[in-house]
Design a protein around this motif. Structure first.
Motif, PDB file in Angstrom:
ATOM      1  N   ASP A 166     -55.727 -22.649 -27.444  1.00 61.38           N
ATOM      2  CA  ASP A 166     -57.132 -23.006 -27.001  1.00 61.38           C
ATOM      3  C   ASP A 166     -56.758 -24.500 -26.621  1.00 61.38           C
ATOM      4  O   ASP A 166     -55.566 -25.040 -26.513  1.00 61.38           O
ATOM      5  N   LYS A 167     -57.694 -25.162 -26.114  1.00 63.75           N
ATOM      6  CA  LYS A 167     -57.450 -26.455 -25.772  1.00 63.75           C
ATOM      7  C   LYS A 167     -57.086 -27.614 -26.837  1.00 63.75           C
ATOM      8  O   LYS A 167     -56.259 -28.352 -26.471  1.00 63.75           O
ATOM      9  N   ASN A 168     -57.594 -27.242 -27.992  1.00 65.91           N
ATOM     10  CA  ASN A 168     -57.175 -27.972 -29.053  1.00 65.91           C
ATOM     11  C   ASN A 168     -55.558 -27.597 -29.391  1.00 65.91           C
ATOM     12  O   ASN A 168     -54.938 -28.681 -29.765  1.00 65.91           O
ATOM     13  N   PHE A 169     -55.070 -26.600 -29.169  1.00 62.90           N
ATOM     14  CA  PHE A 169     -53.654 -26.277 -29.433  1.00 62.90           C
ATOM     15  C   PHE A 169     -52.971 -27.007 -28.296  1.00 62.90           C
ATOM     16  O   PHE A 169     -51.776 -27.626 -28.733  1.00 62.90           O
ATOM     17  N   CYS A 170     -53.330 -27.205 -27.096  1.00 66.49           N
ATOM     18  CA  CYS A 170     -52.596 -27.698 -25.987  1.00 66.49           C
ATOM     19  C   CYS A 170     -52.541 -29.285 -26.352  1.00 66.49           C
ATOM     20  O   CYS A 170     -51.493 -29.822 -26.087  1.00 66.49           O
ATOM     21  N   TYR A 171     -53.583 -29.925 -26.948  1.00 64.21           N
ATOM     22  CA  TYR A 171     -53.389 -31.578 -27.201  1.00 64.21           C
ATOM     23  C   TYR A 171     -52.442 -31.710 -28.222  1.00 64.21           C
ATOM     24  O   TYR A 171     -51.679 -32.359 -28.326  1.00 64.21           O
ATOM     25  N   LYS A 172     -52.257 -30.617 -29.371  1.00 63.88           N
ATOM     26  CA  LYS A 172     -51.542 -30.730 -30.322  1.00 63.88           C
ATOM     27  C   LYS A 172     -50.021 -30.618 -29.834  1.00 63.88           C
ATOM     28  O   LYS A 172     -49.058 -31.319 -30.537  1.00 63.88           O
ATOM     29  N   PHE A 173     -49.698 -29.560 -29.098  1.00 66.22           N
ATOM     30  CA  PHE A 173     -48.522 -29.216 -28.504  1.00 66.22           C
ATOM     31  C   PHE A 173     -47.888 -30.399 -27.757  1.00 66.22           C
ATOM     32  O   PHE A 173     -46.852 -30.952 -27.791  1.00 66.22           O
ATOM     33  N   LEU A 174     -49.055 -30.959 -26.904  1.00 63.29           N
ATOM     34  CA  LEU A 174     -48.279 -32.229 -26.000  1.00 63.29           C
ATOM     35  C   LEU A 174     -48.095 -33.412 -27.056  1.00 63.29           C
ATOM     36  O   LEU A 174     -47.184 -34.243 -26.853  1.00 63.29           O
ATOM     37  N   ASN A 188     -55.901 -19.874 -18.589  1.00 62.99           N
ATOM     38  CA  ASN A 188     -54.913 -20.671 -19.112  1.00 62.99           C
ATOM     39  C   ASN A 188     -55.680 -21.889 -19.738  1.00 62.99           C
ATOM     40  O   ASN A 188     -56.198 -22.863 -18.925  1.00 62.99           O
ATOM     41  N   PRO A 189     -55.801 -22.355 -21.113  1.00 63.96           N
ATOM     42  CA  PRO A 189     -56.257 -23.408 -21.623  1.00 63.96           C
ATOM     43  C   PRO A 189     -55.733 -24.803 -20.996  1.00 63.96           C
ATOM     44  O   PRO A 189     -56.733 -25.558 -21.211  1.00 63.96           O
ATOM     45  N   PHE A 190     -54.821 -24.801 -20.572  1.00 62.98           N
ATOM     46  CA  PHE A 190     -54.167 -26.089 -20.164  1.00 62.98           C
ATOM     47  C   PHE A 190     -55.104 -26.295 -18.844  1.00 62.98           C
ATOM     48  O   PHE A 190     -55.062 -27.570 -18.229  1.00 62.98           O
ATOM     49  N   MET A 191     -55.725 -25.537 -18.262  1.00 63.01           N
ATOM     50  CA  MET A 191     -56.319 -25.849 -17.089  1.00 63.01           C
ATOM     51  C   MET A 191     -57.644 -26.826 -17.499  1.00 63.01           C
ATOM     52  O   MET A 191     -58.083 -27.518 -16.562  1.00 63.01           O
ATOM     53  N   HIS A 192     -57.910 -26.705 -18.742  1.00 63.87           N
ATOM     54  CA  HIS A 192     -59.036 -27.686 -19.132  1.00 63.87           C
ATOM     55  C   HIS A 192     -58.478 -29.104 -19.547  1.00 63.87           C
ATOM     56  O   HIS A 192     -59.444 -29.762 -19.963  1.00 63.87           O
ATOM     57  N   ILE A 193     -57.210 -29.217 -19.641  1.00 63.92           N
ATOM     58  CA  ILE A 193     -56.665 -30.614 -19.758  1.00 63.92           C
ATOM     59  C   ILE A 193     -56.550 -31.506 -18.387  1.00 63.92           C
ATOM     60  O   ILE A 193     -55.865 -31.041 -17.648  1.00 63.92           O
ATOM     61  N   THR A 194     -57.169 -32.573 -18.523  1.00 64.83           N
ATOM     62  CA  THR A 194     -57.115 -33.398 -17.385  1.00 64.83           C
ATOM     63  C   THR A 194     -55.738 -33.955 -16.981  1.00 64.83           C
ATOM     64  O   THR A 194     -54.721 -33.891 -18.040  1.00 64.83           O
ATOM     65  N   LYS A 195     -55.618 -34.314 -15.814  1.00 61.76           N
ATOM     66  CA  LYS A 195     -54.325 -35.213 -15.317  1.00 61.76           C
ATOM     67  C   LYS A 195     -54.113 -36.450 -16.253  1.00 61.76           C
ATOM     68  O   LYS A 195     -52.983 -36.515 -16.598  1.00 61.76           O
ATOM     69  N   GLU A 196     -55.203 -36.945 -16.421  1.00 64.71           N
ATOM     70  CA  GLU A 196     -54.880 -38.415 -17.371  1.00 64.71           C
ATOM     71  C   GLU A 196     -54.646 -37.930 -18.738  1.00 64.71           C
ATOM     72  O   GLU A 196     -53.713 -38.783 -19.271  1.00 64.71           O
ATOM     73  N   GLU A 197     -54.662 -36.696 -19.232  1.00 64.17           N
ATOM     74  CA  GLU A 197     -54.480 -36.355 -20.465  1.00 64.17           C
ATOM     75  C   GLU A 197     -53.046 -35.780 -20.730  1.00 64.17           C
ATOM     76  O   GLU A 197     -52.560 -35.586 -21.863  1.00 64.17           O
TER      77      GLU A 197
END
Length: 377
Positions: free
Chosen positions: A129-137, A187-196
């Protein structure tokens, strides 16, 4: 009496020895087939056996999901269950899909599997999910330690921004493919903005000016092989990996015109590179060599780059110059001669014009510096 399953796993033999996996569905007196894009390979090594086990598990999970969907569809129940396949399993499947397409990211996908295995080996596609994406990055930027041979960093170093960005890009591509294959809905990465997302510093290109290139070309080199390859790359824009794989069959002569036709190692695309007279004159004599023989003699990267840097210092060039500088020089010199940017893109073998535009920005900065000199008058 045991009731027959409405969906069965079947195999189709391929000419290359692999077996394609598909689902055979028989329901309401109607039969249909669905190719899964999964393949069983001949079990020659232990790695092959492991691959087949993972692939079969993936096929069985898809089979189960299709059966559930069939039953729920009959009862008019909406199926919101996402795939429970492990992310590492899906990345392996994705890697095989890309390899069959001839895509260049095969090694990077394999590296990403290693990264995910260290980050969270038990995470499933449906857990992302979006939270996983943040942690992975965050993990690939600040926590993951590079392994020898896996990235351009030395062993024990954190990833450089460009390497972390590549992992982000490959992960997004893999999840987009999972959406197309209906393993996940979005794809939850689509919810991650370009700035993030991961920021990469603007790429710099070390190149030689026309004057510097002339100095290098006319200098006395202790290693003539290194000189020939470097100057040839400046005139052709070829990568050293492609120079090493260049064979005489790739050299196509059409009257006075000579071009190189070959598959570029990095992009795996077949391209045609016309050669100018200066580049043609640098080609070694073929003599009695066969079409499958290498055009240029072998030379190690360290010996090649050491010779190039030595000559650069010798002629007073205060830049870190290596063999890849030749490719940058090719592009920038063409731009200074007002060559069309799209033509340069094709000559360089770039898949995206944005990559070529980096050289245009370099030239614009050079022009600005030249104009700024007038301020001192």
């Amino acid at each position: 009496m045991k009731k027959k399953e409405p969906i069965k796993i079947r195999f189709r033999n391929l000419k290359n020895g692999n077996k394609s996996i598909f689902l055979d569905t028989y329901y309401n007196k109607q039969r249909s087939h669905e190719s899964l894009g999964l393949y069983i390979v001949p079990e020659i090594t232990e790695e092959d056996k492991k691959h087949n086990e993972i692939t079969l598990q993936a096929a069985m999970k898809i089979q189960s999901e299709r059966i559930i969907s069939l039953i729920q569809g009959k009862a008019h129940i909406k199926d919101n269950k996402l795939s429970e396949i492990l992310l590492t399993e899906w990345l392996q499947i994705y890697r095989e899909k890309q390899e069959k397409k001839g895509i260049k990211d095969i090694g990077q996908i394999a590296n990403l599997i290693d990264v995910v295995t260290e980050f969270d080996p038990k995470v499933r596609l449906c857990d992302i999910d979006k939270n996983f994406c943040y942690k992975f990055l965050e993990y690939i930027q600040y926590s993951y330690i590079s392994k020898k041979g896996k990235t351009k960093q030395k062993k024990g170093e954190h990833l450089k921004a460009v390497s972390a960005k590549n992992y982000e890009r490959v992960m997004i591509g893999a999840l987009n493919c999972a959406v197309r294959a209906e393993y996940i809905e979005k794809n939850p990465f689509m919810h991650i903005t370009k700035e993030e997302r991961i920021k990469v510093p603007e790429s710099t290109r070390v190149y030689l000016t026309e004057e510097e290139f002339t100095k290098m070309k006319n200098a006395d080199w202790t290693n003539p092989i290194a000189k020939n390859i470097f100057v040839f790359c400046c005139y052709s824009g070829m990568r050293i990996s492609d120079i090493r794989n260049l064979i005489w069959n790739n050299i196509i002569r059409d009257g006075y015109l000579v071009r190189i036709e070959k598959q570029i190692k990095k992009t795996r695309k077949t391209t045609s590179i016309p050669l100018c007279s200066a580049a043609i004159n640098l080609l070694p004599h073929k003599g009695s060599k066969k079409g499958c023989d290498k055009v240029f003699p072998d030379i190690s990267s360290s010996a090649l780059n050491n010779n190039i840097q030595k000559v650069a210092k010798q002629v007073g060039i205060d830049k870190v110059v290596g063999i890849h500088t030749a490719r940058h020089t090719f592009a920038t010199l063409l731009l200074t001669k007002d060559a069309n940017i799209n033509t340069i893109k094709e000559l360089m073998g770039h898949s995206d014009i944005k990559t070529t535009m980096i050289y245009a920005k370099v030239i614009d900065k050079t022009k600005q510096k030249a104009v700024d000199l007038l301020d001192s008058i």
